[in-house]
Design an enzyme around this catalytic site. Structure first.
Site, mmCIF file in Angstrom:
data_model
loop_
_atom_site.group_PDB
_atom_site.id
_atom_site.type_symbol
_atom_site.label_atom_id
_atom_site.label_comp_id
_atom_site.label_asym_id
_atom_site.label_seq_id
_atom_site.Cartn_x
_atom_site.Cartn_y
_atom_site.Cartn_z
ATOM 1 N N PHE A 7 -13.453 31.203 6.737
ATOM 2 C CA PHE A 7 -13.332 30.600 5.419
ATOM 3 C C PHE A 7 -14.625 30.717 4.628
ATOM 4 C CE2 PHE A 7 -10.129 28.166 7.796
ATOM 5 C CZ PHE A 7 -9.068 28.136 6.901
ATOM 6 N N ASP A 8 -14.509 31.118 3.378
ATOM 7 C CA ASP A 8 -15.578 30.847 2.433
ATOM 8 C C ASP A 8 -15.660 29.323 2.296
ATOM 9 O OD1 ASP A 8 -17.420 31.290 0.163
ATOM 10 O OD2 ASP A 8 -15.724 30.562 -1.023
ATOM 11 N N LEU A 9 -16.791 28.826 1.819
ATOM 12 C CA LEU A 9 -16.965 27.373 1.734
ATOM 13 C C LEU A 9 -16.715 26.844 0.317
ATOM 14 C CD1 LEU A 9 -17.717 24.726 3.145
ATOM 15 C CD2 LEU A 9 -20.125 25.256 2.688
ATOM 16 N N ASP A 162 -12.097 32.378 -2.401
ATOM 17 C CA ASP A 162 -11.718 32.227 -3.809
ATOM 18 C C ASP A 162 -12.330 33.304 -4.691
ATOM 19 O OD1 ASP A 162 -14.368 31.133 -3.467
ATOM 20 O OD2 ASP A 162 -14.157 30.170 -5.430
#
Length: 214
Positions: A7-9, A162
């Site tokens: 995951f990106d944060l 995102d």
């Protein structure tokens, strides 16, 4: 079969979009006396600060970074929240035996701080931050590093983010990729990178994993 999710944060798991935008705006105004439009600023989201600022200045690069970080860190703890559904989604993935990583362009100390405030830190197996790799998003090295640490093959991992930089990072590493439609960035740029999946909300990750398990 997907064995790990990377995951990106910021903007994917935790909502710090307003904080990041305000931090960029402050740095440009206070150091360079520039006011950039929102669309231009959001193109810098997800990159290490050095690469975002060097386009605009070399002489005041360190001053820009210091200005951004000072403003950001002073306000960080009051503007850092998990998106709705994130905690439930991560809990379900853990129950399914999926390995979890954060792959972020944020410095590790601040990434950990934000994850703890958002209440998701303990759910992750590893964090890959700029300190861990020589190359950064959109290069594949951060995702490859995460796969190495988790003990999975790139094709067994799903990169979720995102930003188009997250999608490119995953693609360059050989991972499956998933864009989030709740991004505040330019959705057309995200779509142009043709991720394997799109989700409307964090809990939709579960459906993606179940689909790939068939």
């Amino acid at each position: 079969m997907i064995k790990a999710v990377l995951f990106d944060l910021d903007g994917t798991l935790i909502d710090t979009n307003e904080l990041i935008f305000n931090s960029f705006s402050h740095a440009f105004k206070s150091v360079l006396n520039m006011e950039l439009p929102q669309k231009e600023i959001t193109t810098m989201f997800g990159r290490p600060l050095k690469y975002s600022f060097e386009k605009y200045t070399q002489d005041k690069l360190e001053e820009m970074i210091h200005s951004y970080r000072s403003y950001n860190e002073e306000r960080h703890d009051n503007m850092c929240f998990a998106f709705d559904g994130v905690k439930d989604m991560l809990g379900k993935l853990k129950e399914m035996g999926i390995k979890l990583a954060v792959v972020t362009s944020k410095r590790k100390v601040l990434a950990e701080r934000g994850m703890k405030i958002a209440g998701i830190y303990e759910m992750f197996d590893i964090i890959v931050s700029p300190e861990n790799t020589e190359k950064h998003k959109p290069e594949g090295e951060p995702a490859l590093k995460a796969c190495e640490l988790l003990g999975v093959l790139p094709e067994e991992a799903l990169m979720v983010g995102d930003s188009h930089l997250d999608i490119l990072c995953g693609q360059n590493a050989g991972c499956k990729t998933c864009g989030v439609k709740y991004t505040t960035l330019q959705i057309k740029e995200l779509e142009a990178r043709k991720p394997d999946f799109f989700i409307d909300n964090p809990l939709d990750v579960i459906s993606v994993i179940e689909e790939k398990a068939v």
